[in-house]
Scaffold this motif. Structure first.
Motif, mmCIF file in Angstrom:
data_model
loop_
_atom_site.group_PDB
_atom_site.id
_atom_site.type_symbol
_atom_site.label_atom_id
_atom_site.label_comp_id
_atom_site.label_asym_id
_atom_site.label_seq_id
_atom_site.Cartn_x
_atom_site.Cartn_y
_atom_site.Cartn_z
ATOM 1 N N GLY A 196 0.875 -1.216 0.088
ATOM 2 C CA GLY A 196 -0.143 0.026 0.044
ATOM 3 C C GLY A 196 0.846 1.220 -0.085
ATOM 4 N N THR A 197 2.191 1.033 0.041
ATOM 5 C CA THR A 197 2.991 2.289 0.063
ATOM 6 C C THR A 197 2.839 3.225 -1.232
ATOM 7 O OG1 THR A 197 4.716 1.303 1.209
ATOM 8 C CG2 THR A 197 5.497 3.090 0.104
ATOM 9 N N ALA A 198 2.631 2.502 -2.433
ATOM 10 C CA ALA A 198 2.472 3.256 -3.536
ATOM 11 C C ALA A 198 0.807 3.829 -3.591
ATOM 12 C CB ALA A 198 2.369 2.219 -4.884
ATOM 13 N N LYS A 199 0.006 3.295 -3.150
ATOM 14 C CA LYS A 199 -1.370 4.143 -2.962
ATOM 15 C C LYS A 199 -1.031 5.325 -1.997
ATOM 16 C CE LYS A 199 -6.241 3.309 -2.200
ATOM 17 N NZ LYS A 199 -7.066 2.325 -1.583
ATOM 18 N N GLU A 200 -0.343 5.217 -0.862
ATOM 19 C CA GLU A 200 -0.232 6.293 -0.032
ATOM 20 C C GLU A 200 0.603 7.372 -0.686
ATOM 21 O OE1 GLU A 200 -0.346 8.545 3.590
ATOM 22 O OE2 GLU A 200 -1.814 7.387 2.476
ATOM 23 N N LEU A 201 1.663 7.011 -1.531
ATOM 24 C CA LEU A 201 2.424 8.038 -2.141
ATOM 25 C C LEU A 201 1.522 8.791 -2.996
ATOM 26 C CD1 LEU A 201 5.998 6.172 -2.456
ATOM 27 C CD2 LEU A 201 5.397 7.987 -0.994
ATOM 28 N N GLU A 202 0.871 8.255 -3.751
ATOM 29 C CA GLU A 202 -0.040 8.951 -4.640
ATOM 30 C C GLU A 202 -1.106 9.854 -3.890
ATOM 31 O OE1 GLU A 202 0.197 9.239 -7.886
ATOM 32 O OE2 GLU A 202 1.876 7.946 -8.193
ATOM 33 N N ARG A 203 -1.503 9.310 -2.619
ATOM 34 C CA ARG A 203 -2.555 10.265 -2.169
ATOM 35 C C ARG A 203 -1.878 11.424 -1.540
ATOM 36 N NH1 ARG A 203 -3.881 12.008 2.634
ATOM 37 N NH2 ARG A 203 -1.993 10.800 3.863
ATOM 38 N N LEU A 204 -0.441 11.202 -1.088
ATOM 39 C CA LEU A 204 0.432 12.256 -0.667
ATOM 40 C C LEU A 204 0.637 13.216 -1.709
ATOM 41 C CD1 LEU A 204 2.631 10.491 1.874
ATOM 42 C CD2 LEU A 204 1.049 12.182 2.366
ATOM 43 N N ALA A 205 0.891 12.885 -3.107
ATOM 44 C CA ALA A 205 1.150 13.595 -4.064
ATOM 45 C C ALA A 205 0.063 14.737 -4.314
ATOM 46 C CB ALA A 205 1.582 12.933 -5.245
ATOM 47 N N ASP A 206 -1.214 14.051 -4.253
ATOM 48 C CA ASP A 206 -2.379 14.891 -4.441
ATOM 49 C C ASP A 206 -2.369 16.106 -3.322
ATOM 50 O OD1 ASP A 206 -2.958 13.439 -6.656
ATOM 51 O OD2 ASP A 206 -4.600 12.160 -5.634
ATOM 52 N N GLU A 207 -2.090 15.691 -2.137
ATOM 53 C CA GLU A 207 -2.204 16.551 -0.790
ATOM 54 C C GLU A 207 -0.979 17.630 -1.113
ATOM 55 O OE1 GLU A 207 -1.511 16.285 4.101
ATOM 56 O OE2 GLU A 207 -1.776 14.610 2.767
ATOM 57 N N PHE A 208 -0.082 17.098 -1.530
ATOM 58 C CA PHE A 208 0.904 18.312 -1.762
ATOM 59 C C PHE A 208 1.466 18.479 -3.301
ATOM 60 C CE2 PHE A 208 2.172 16.026 2.315
ATOM 61 C CZ PHE A 208 1.641 17.032 2.972
ATOM 62 N N PRO A 209 0.598 19.017 -4.240
ATOM 63 C CA PRO A 209 0.885 19.185 -5.479
ATOM 64 C C PRO A 209 1.953 20.156 -5.809
ATOM 65 C CG PRO A 209 -1.022 20.204 -4.874
ATOM 66 C CD PRO A 209 -0.721 19.353 -3.702
#
Length: 677
Positions: A62-75
């Protein structure tokens, strides 16, 4: 955080692109990666100075999914790269480094996180000191063990040979990216552990300077609950011997023989070798143990030579001797002994022989093993425990008392003495001490295994006789003890450990030696806090302890000029402080000071002065201080002598010096002046 130095340079850097590229190699890093990325985004250096490059190395949790979520949080701040699993952090770190645009690069493990001000402090340190690498203080979380010897104090600019930075070979540091690109530094792949050591070592060796931040917790390193740290996951001697061999080759290729090479070798011989032995080799089948031991001996052979022994501990010497000679059973027994020693509350006893001390480690003087005594020699490493309970100057004599002993050497046949050594010339004098009882000393340590009942001492240092019956010369006389018992002796400076009521503050005195007055100061050195006697004002002047508070006609005594001041000397002879006046024609007058609690008052009865222009100074033996300038508005003092009028007043146009005019009033001029008025 308040910025140090020029507050504008960070703004200039931001205009040219990100100041710092933070590279995070992530593999199955849940739930840690969230905090890791967030700690970067919340840095006080500001998001416009940052870019975060997170490289997901084929995670399955689930690391990949969490990194994508964080990328949306910190565009615009977090860039995520996904790649197939490479088996280690080298490839993802290299991938991130290839994409980095920052002036600086910081490698952050996905398990770890930063203190809020970490990057701003590190960038500031690098820019202010022109350094290429900055080590920020690391803190272990969850029981994580970390190298700490390099973080004892801030080091604005150092290098790999004159500091302990080489004991931290992880890459979790701030690097100037130009350094990495100029030398094409990348992490070697194909090494499951230790891949960071060659990268960091070469960066250290090529750096124009290295900084250390020790007064702020920059990096928090976590020991994962699931044991997922790669150094924990990877087992066995073989992968560690690969990187150890690589590091030895690196040192041989890049550092010429000498103290610098020995300094770097020391780290590998005392950190990596025992780690392979006690954490990996002991768990392997015997054939592999024999193979690994032979490989270790071959790998370290170019680094270890007899000239290094003085910088190695006795345990390291014994261990390396056994490895060199392929003594597997003895190595395994030594590992067991060390583990037991770590759990013990008592230090290993010593054998005393011929003025030397030898640790009673396994195989000491065992004829079947023939390990040289030199491997066990701990004479130079014996701990010296000392404490000062009294350090007091009285007159010309310094009175000292306390206790001192050699750890693990019981106080029989005590030979402890006092050593005075002049710092610049090296001249030394040895004085006897009175050995006193110290009942029960040592009972609260080493399970009471050692007694130091005669460790007490008392000593008197008289500056008029301490030089073999003669006065000590002017100079800085450092005070040491030559602590000895049972034929073994070691020297130590004293004062750093002292009773709460023993002051370390400088205490300056002017004392009467019988041959004149002399300045003597007892003080403690900075930063070590050891006692030194300053004779002859080498560091502590007498005049700085004298100052004036004011000058006026005394209340109720209009012909007495009162000079008040302060004297912060701890001691000076009674009636030695006085004001001495001079009329410039051979006439003089002296007026003694009346002492108070840190103050003095001198009253000059001007009716005792003859006619003339009087100047003066405050004197204390050979020390003199010009008197303060008389106030211009000071009213004249008037009196009658033999029926005739006299006066005393400031000399007109005297400028910045004390000048008092004493004269008989000219009656004709006085009458004429009144008539004109």
């Amino acid at each position: 955080m308040k910025r140090r130095g020029n507050p504008d340079y960070l703004e200039i850097l931001k205009m040219a692109g990100p100041t710092v590229s933070v590279i995070i190699a992530a593999y199955n890093a849940m739930p840690y990666v969230t905090r890791s990325v967030t700690s970067v985004a919340e840095q006080t250096i500001g998001r416009d100075a940052l870019e975060i490059i997170a490289v997901n190395d084929g995670s399955t949790d689930g690391t990949a999914k969490e990194l994508e979520r964080l990328a949306d949080e910190f565009p615009g701040l977090l860039q995520v790269v996904h790649q197939e699993n490479s088996g280690g952090p080298s490839a993802p770190r290299n991938a991130g480094l290839d994409l980095a645009r920052g002036k600086f690069v910081f490698f952050l493990d996905a398990d770890d996180h930063l203190g809020p001000e970490a990057l701003e402090r590190m960038v500031t340190m690098a820019e202010e000191n022109g350094t290429d690498i900055v080590l920020g203080k690391m803190v272990g979380v969850g029981g994580r063990g970390l190298p700490m010897s390099m973080f004892r104090s801030n080091q604005p600019k150092t290098d790999v040979f004159s500091s302990r930075v080489y004991w931290a070979l992880n890459p979790l540091k701030l690097f100037r990216r130009e350094l990495l690109e100029r030398h094409a530094l990348r992490f070697p792949t194909g090494m499951p552990v230790g891949e960071d050591q060659p990268f960091t070592a070469l960066a250290y060796l090529h750096a124009s300077g290295i900084s250390v931040i020790a007064d702020y917790d920059c990096l928090f390193c976590t020991l994962r609950d699931d044991g997922g740290n790669i150094t924990v996951r990877t087992k066995g001697s073989e992968p560690r011997l690969r990187f150890l061999a690589a590091m030895v080759d690196l040192i041989l290729e890049n550092v010429p023989p000498g103290p610098g090479r020995d300094h770097l070798a020391h780290r590998h011989l005392t950190v990596d070798v025992p780690h392979v032995l006690d954490s990996h080799l002991v768990h392997e089948p015997r054939p592999q143990q024999l193979k690994s031991l032979a490989e270790i001996a071959e790998i370290i052979a170019p680094l270890w030579h007899e000239g290094m022994n003085d910088r190695l501990s006795a345990m390291a010497r014994v261990r390396l001797h056994l490895v060199r000679h392929g003594m597997l059973d003895e190595v395994l027994e030594l590992v067991r002994f060390e583990k037991g020693l770590a759990d013990s509350k008592a230090a290993t006893p010593v054998l005393l022989d011929g003025g030397r001390a030898y640790a009673r480690y396994p195989f000491l003087r065992d004829p079947a093993r023939a390990v040289p005594d030199a491997c066990y020699d701990v004479t130079g490493q014996l701990g010296i425990r000392h404490h000062v309970s009294r350090a007091e100057l009285r007159g010309t004599a310094l009175h000292l008392a306390g206790h001192a002993y050699l750890h693990r050497v019981e106080t029989r046949d005590v030979t402890t003495g006092l050593v005075l050594r002049e710092r610049d010339s090296g001249t030394e004098f040895r004085l006897p001490v009175t050995h006193t009882a110290a009942p029960g000393l040592g009972a609260d340590a080493d399970e009471g295994a050692y007694a130091y009942d005669l460790a007490g001492f008392e000593a008197v240092v008289d500056i008029t006789t301490a030089a073999d019956g003669k006065p000590l010369d002017d100079g800085l006389w450092d005070i040491s003890l030559a602590v000895g018992a049972q034929g073994v002796s070691r020297e130590v400076r004293i004062g750093s450990r002292r009773a709460d009521d023993v002051s370390g503050k400088a205490s300056t005195r002017v004392v009467d030696t019988g041959a004149g007055l002399r300045a003597v100061t007892l003080y403690t050195t900075n930063p070590h806090g050891n006692f030194t006697l300053d004779l002859g004002e080498k560091k502590h002047g007498v005049r700085s302890h004298l100052r004036f508070d004011g000058i006026r006609w005394a209340t109720g005594a209009p012909t007495e000029l009162e000079i008040a001041g302060r004297c912060t000397l701890a001691e000076y002879p009674e009636s030695a402080l006085a004001v001495v006046l001079d009329d410039g024609h051979g006439g003089s007058a002296s007026f003694a000071a009346v002492r108070g609690d840190g103050t003095f008052v001198v009253r000059l009865n001007v009716t005792e002065l003859t006619a003339g222009e009087w100047t003066g100074e405050l004197r204390l033996g050979e020390w003199a201080l010009p008197l303060p300038v008389l106030p211009k508005k000071l009213a004249p003092a008037k009196w009658r002598r033999r029926g005739l009028p006299w006066y005393a007043k400031p000399v007109p146009g005297a400028g910045n010096r004390f000048a008092l005019q004493v004269a008989r009033t000219n009656l004709i001029k006085a009458v004429t002046g009144k008539l004109k008025a």
